[in-house]
Motif scaffolding. Structure first.
Motif, short mmCIF file in Angstrom:
data_model
loop_
_atom_site.label_atom_id
_atom_site.label_comp_id
_atom_site.label_asym_id
_atom_site.label_seq_id
_atom_site.Cartn_x
_atom_site.Cartn_y
_atom_site.Cartn_z
N ILE A 210 -8.83 -12.42 19.23
CA ILE A 210 -10.13 -11.67 19.12
C ILE A 210 -10.87 -11.79 18.30
CG2 ILE A 210 -10.87 -9.51 20.18
CD1 ILE A 210 -8.10 -9.02 21.39
N ILE A 211 -12.18 -12.34 18.26
CA ILE A 211 -13.09 -12.23 16.95
C ILE A 211 -14.12 -11.15 17.19
CG2 ILE A 211 -14.96 -13.32 16.01
CD1 ILE A 211 -13.53 -16.05 16.51
N ILE A 212 -13.96 -10.02 16.32
CA ILE A 212 -14.68 -8.80 16.73
C ILE A 212 -15.73 -8.75 15.74
CG2 ILE A 212 -12.75 -7.30 17.71
CD1 ILE A 212 -12.14 -6.19 14.99
N LEU A 213 -16.88 -7.96 16.14
CA LEU A 213 -18.05 -8.15 15.56
C LEU A 213 -18.04 -6.98 14.45
CD1 LEU A 213 -20.48 -8.15 18.48
CD2 LEU A 213 -19.58 -10.20 17.14
N GLY A 214 -17.16 -6.09 14.31
CA GLY A 214 -17.16 -5.04 13.56
C GLY A 214 -15.59 -4.27 13.48
N ASP A 215 -15.16 -3.71 12.61
CA ASP A 215 -14.00 -2.91 12.35
C ASP A 215 -13.75 -1.98 13.36
OD1 ASP A 215 -12.86 -4.73 10.69
OD2 ASP A 215 -13.32 -3.64 8.83
N SER A 216 -14.86 -1.47 13.88
CA SER A 216 -15.03 -0.35 14.95
C SER A 216 -14.18 -0.41 16.10
CB SER A 216 -16.35 0.17 15.04
OG SER A 216 -17.14 -0.56 15.69
N PHE A 217 -14.18 -1.93 16.42
CA PHE A 217 -13.62 -2.35 17.74
C PHE A 217 -12.08 -2.49 17.44
CE2 PHE A 217 -17.68 -4.58 18.18
CZ PHE A 217 -17.75 -4.53 19.79
N ARG A 218 -11.43 -2.07 16.26
CA ARG A 218 -9.92 -2.40 16.17
C ARG A 218 -9.14 -1.35 16.87
NH1 ARG A 218 -8.10 -6.33 12.70
NH2 ARG A 218 -9.61 -7.08 11.66
N LYS A 219 -9.52 -0.08 16.56
CA LYS A 219 -8.70 1.09 17.22
C LYS A 219 -8.91 1.17 18.87
CE LYS A 219 -8.06 6.18 17.37
NZ LYS A 219 -8.59 7.37 16.87
N PRO A 220 -10.04 1.06 19.63
CA PRO A 220 -10.15 0.79 20.99
C PRO A 220 -9.08 -0.31 21.47
CG PRO A 220 -12.07 0.75 19.95
CD PRO A 220 -11.40 1.09 18.76
N LEU A 221 -9.42 -1.44 20.88
CA LEU A 221 -8.67 -2.65 21.36
C LEU A 221 -7.16 -2.60 21.23
CD1 LEU A 221 -11.03 -5.23 19.99
CD2 LEU A 221 -10.60 -4.97 22.46
N MET A 222 -7.02 -1.91 20.19
CA MET A 222 -5.23 -1.65 19.90
C MET A 222 -4.67 -0.60 20.99
SD MET A 222 -5.01 -1.54 15.78
CE MET A 222 -2.97 -1.33 15.83
N GLU A 223 -5.62 0.28 21.41
CA GLU A 223 -5.12 1.23 22.53
C GLU A 223 -4.92 0.45 23.86
OE1 GLU A 223 -8.28 4.24 22.11
OE2 GLU A 223 -7.49 5.23 20.46
N LEU A 224 -5.59 -0.57 23.74
CA LEU A 224 -5.52 -1.49 25.08
C LEU A 224 -4.49 -2.44 24.85
CD1 LEU A 224 -9.44 -1.95 25.95
CD2 LEU A 224 -7.63 -0.59 27.27
N GLY A 225 -3.77 -2.66 23.87
CA GLY A 225 -2.70 -3.47 23.66
C GLY A 225 -2.87 -4.64 22.58
N ALA A 226 -4.31 -4.63 22.04
CA ALA A 226 -4.10 -5.89 21.12
C ALA A 226 -3.39 -5.69 19.96
CB ALA A 226 -5.61 -5.90 20.69
N ARG A 227 -2.97 -6.72 19.35
CA ARG A 227 -2.21 -6.53 17.98
C ARG A 227 -3.13 -6.57 16.79
NH1 ARG A 227 0.94 -10.44 20.81
NH2 ARG A 227 0.38 -11.76 19.12
N LYS A 228 -2.74 -6.28 15.67
CA LYS A 228 -3.64 -6.36 14.49
C LYS A 228 -3.72 -7.78 14.10
CE LYS A 228 -2.62 -1.94 12.51
NZ LYS A 228 -1.99 -1.05 11.03
N GLU A 229 -2.64 -8.24 13.99
CA GLU A 229 -2.72 -9.93 13.70
C GLU A 229 -3.48 -10.93 14.60
OE1 GLU A 229 0.98 -9.44 15.90
OE2 GLU A 229 -0.15 -8.13 14.59
N LYS A 230 -3.89 -10.38 15.69
CA LYS A 230 -4.59 -11.09 16.73
C LYS A 230 -6.17 -10.75 16.47
CE LYS A 230 -3.91 -12.12 21.62
NZ LYS A 230 -3.32 -11.65 22.95
N MET A 231 -6.71 -10.10 15.77
CA MET A 231 -8.01 -9.68 15.50
C MET A 231 -8.60 -10.12 14.12
SD MET A 231 -8.39 -5.89 17.35
CE MET A 231 -7.09 -5.08 16.57
#
Length: 434
Positions: A210-231
């Motif tokens: 997952i290529i994110i535009l900013g770090d603000s996406f990390r928390k909500p994506l992780m709440e949906l199941g995304a792993r840190k190493e995948k972003m």
């Protein structure tokens, strides 16, 4: 056409069954089409890349700008890039499918759940047609890299490409479900929230990275199941041809404040006008340009008239953004909800002093008091104070504008964005990172 030929996977029915308390058996659903792939070559210098979106392209806005810059930058490096969006599909084919698909889904939902969510019905219809047309694309299984620009494309590509035998990248340009809840487009606890949240979770599961535009996406994506190493955070970069010299203002002492944004509820224009009303004594020599159009235009024009803000001009949609920014002293984006606004980047590249909010990833773009001024979304008093500061303190205004320009040249260029994304593509095509 039967509903089990339309609904993309049985777990969609599972989550709806759970919501409605239905315990009957799940209808037989066809397995996703698996496309045969050729063995990947290592260290392939030039890539074939598919960039796809569920939304129309080209279109006004940040998503379209992102796709255009990414496509053009990759093509300049010699890669073969295709972009697919729904408005490219034959209208006659889409029209014939629409009626048939909607009828089948309507019958299925009424029989199974005794009710129909119009939002889900319309979306499931559009998603089926989109995935169906993607499957018909003659080169769909031949690309080296697939880059989805939304949750629905990530779902469609995940099913079509099959078992992740080729890398699927996913770039969310906003958090779909939470944004709609925030602005009351869907209700908390509704079947729509369950359905769209499920789509976001599946998009994450289908994606290699997952290529994110900013770090603000990390928390909500992780709440949906995304792993840190995948972003991986790779901010948007633009190719902006700023007008080199500011317009000659020797004939006028007026200072120009500009907002460039769609006139919609989440952009905060109403908050800006309230803030402006608080400092009427400081804006005698100020002109305010409102660039853009949208559903709130008449309401905002009424607010300006009632507030007696005679120095405000609505310009509508304009094609001469570089020229408008060249005559601008202060750029304001009072947004209530945003990600990484392109308009702020354009203002930074134009050496304009910027005032915005702490929404989304904006604090990753603007460092308060160094490259601009930031206030809390919706804070009228704080926004009026920021406006007054920049209006009255020209040296401070020029200092932060220069710092913003230098930061943008280093961090928000198309060259930098394309270089970083291309490197990730090659990492997956040239080796087994999955």
């Amino acid at each position: 056409m039967k509903a089990n030929e339309i609904l993309p996977h049985s777990d969609v029915i599972n989550i709806m069954d759970d919501y409605y308390g239905v315990s009957s058996s799940i209808p037989e659903l066809p397995q996703p089409k698996t496309i045969k792939h050729q063995k990947q070559k290592k260290a392939k210098k030039k890539l074939t890349i598919l960039i796809a979106t569920f939304w129309d392209f080209p279109h006004t806005g940040g998503l379209s700008n992102y796709i255009s810059n990414l496509r053009d930058g990759l093509q300049e490096k010699g890669h073969k890039v295709d972009v697919i969006s729904p408005n490219q599909f034959p209208t006659s084919v889409v029209a014939s499918l629409k009626k048939e698909v909607e009828s089948a889904l309507n019958r299925f939902f009424r029989k199974r759940y005794k009710t129909v969510s119009k939002k889900i019905l319309q979306h499931a219809r559009l998603l089926f047609i989109y995935e169906h047309m993607l499957a018909q694309h003659k080169n769909i299984g031949t690309y080296d890299v697939y880059h989805a620009q939304d949750i629905f494309t990530a779902n469609a590509l995940g099913r079509l490409i099959g078992e992740k035998k080729k890398p699927i990248f996913y770039t969310p340009h906003g958090m779909f479900t939470s944004n709609r809840l925030r602005f009351n487009r869907i209700e908390k606890g509704s079947i729509e929230e369950v359905y769209y949240s499920h789509m976001e979770k599946k998009a994450i599961q289908y994606s290699d990275e997952i290529i994110i535009l900013g770090d603000s996406f990390r928390k909500p994506l992780m709440e949906l199941g995304a792993r840190k190493e995948k972003m991986l955070t790779i901010p948007t970069g633009i190719e902006f041809n700023a007008t080199l010299a500011k317009s000659d203002k020797s004939s006028s002492n007026k200072l120009t404040i500009t907002i460039i944004s769609r006139l919609g509820p989440r952009k905060g224009h109403s908050v800006f006008f309230k803030a402006l009303s608080l400092i009427k004594g400081s804006i005698e020599n100020v002109e305010v340009l409102i660039v853009g159009d949208g559903e709130m235009r008449s309401q905002l024009e009424k607010q300006v008239k009632e507030s007696k803000l005679s120095n405000v001009t609505f310009l509508g949609k304009r094609e001469d953004i570089p020229d408008l920014l060249a005559r601008t002293d202060i750029f304001v984006l009072p947004t209530l909800n945003d990600t990484l606004p392109i308009s702020i980047m354009e203002a930074m590249h134009s050496k304009v002093a910027i005032i915005s909010t702490t929404s989304g990833s904006i604090p990753e773009m603007i460092k308060h008091s160094e490259t601009g001024l930031l206030v809390a979304p919706g804070d009228v008093q704080a926004l009026s104070n920021a406006l007054k500061k920049f209006i009255q303190q020209s040296n401070e205004r020029k200092k932060v504008a220069k710092a913003a320009y230098q930061y943008a040249k280093q961090n928000f260029s198309r060259e930098r964005m394309v270089h970083d994304i291309e490197a990730r593509y090659h990492d997956y095509v040239g080796g087994d990172n999955r």
